[in-house]
Motif scaffolding. Structure first.
Motif, PDB file in Angstrom:
ATOM      1  N   LYS A  62      11.274  23.972  62.444  1.00  0.00           N
ATOM      2  CA  LYS A  62      10.412  23.863  60.885  1.00  0.00           C
ATOM      3  C   LYS A  62      10.863  23.023  60.336  1.00  0.00           C
ATOM      4  O   LYS A  62       9.596  22.013  59.988  1.00  0.00           O
ATOM      5  CB  LYS A  62      10.662  25.158  59.806  1.00  0.00           C
ATOM      6  N   PHE A  63      11.178  21.976  59.893  1.00  0.00           N
ATOM      7  CA  PHE A  63      12.229  21.027  59.471  1.00  0.00           C
ATOM      8  C   PHE A  63      11.085  19.729  60.256  1.00  0.00           C
ATOM      9  O   PHE A  63      10.616  19.130  59.273  1.00  0.00           O
ATOM     10  CB  PHE A  63      13.563  20.706  59.282  1.00  0.00           C
ATOM     11  N   TYR A  64      11.236  19.798  61.344  1.00  0.00           N
ATOM     12  CA  TYR A  64      10.225  18.916  62.271  1.00  0.00           C
ATOM     13  C   TYR A  64       8.853  19.061  61.525  1.00  0.00           C
ATOM     14  O   TYR A  64       8.542  17.875  61.509  1.00  0.00           O
ATOM     15  CB  TYR A  64      10.632  18.997  63.459  1.00  0.00           C
ATOM     16  N   ILE A  65       8.548  20.122  61.647  1.00  0.00           N
ATOM     17  CA  ILE A  65       6.725  20.527  60.951  1.00  0.00           C
ATOM     18  C   ILE A  65       6.782  19.517  59.781  1.00  0.00           C
ATOM     19  O   ILE A  65       5.710  19.065  59.806  1.00  0.00           O
ATOM     20  CB  ILE A  65       6.720  21.932  61.116  1.00  0.00           C
ATOM     21  N   GLY A  66       7.885  19.874  59.161  1.00  0.00           N
ATOM     22  CA  GLY A  66       7.680  19.714  57.596  1.00  0.00           C
ATOM     23  C   GLY A  66       7.965  18.161  57.920  1.00  0.00           C
ATOM     24  O   GLY A  66       7.224  17.494  56.628  1.00  0.00           O
TER      25      GLY A  66
END
Length: 75
Positions: A62-66
């Protein structure tokens, strides 16, 4: 619990909303302003979503997508 990243992403989202409003109202630009609005506000939403991740891998994802959304906004 306080989070600098959450606070900064929220402040960023507010700035993005104001930018999109300016572009739409003053410049009559709708396509790019809508895309900026989507990618710029989703960064913070993904950070908030990561707080409730089901696993460490989900949290990282999720952080990577953010991060990808933030890079798209920057572009």
């Amino acid at each position: 619990m306080d989070s600098i990243l959450r606070d900064k992403s929220y402040t960023f989202a507010i700035s993005i909303v104001k930018l999109a409003q300016f572009l739409q109202k003053e410049q009559k630009e709708f396509v790019i302003s809508n895309q900026i609005l989507k990618s710029g506000t989703s960064t913070g939403a993904l950070i908030r979503e990561a707080e409730f991740a089901q696993s460490q891998a989900d949290y990282i994802n999720k952080f990577y997508i953010g991060l990808k959304e933030a890079n798209e906004t920057n572009y």
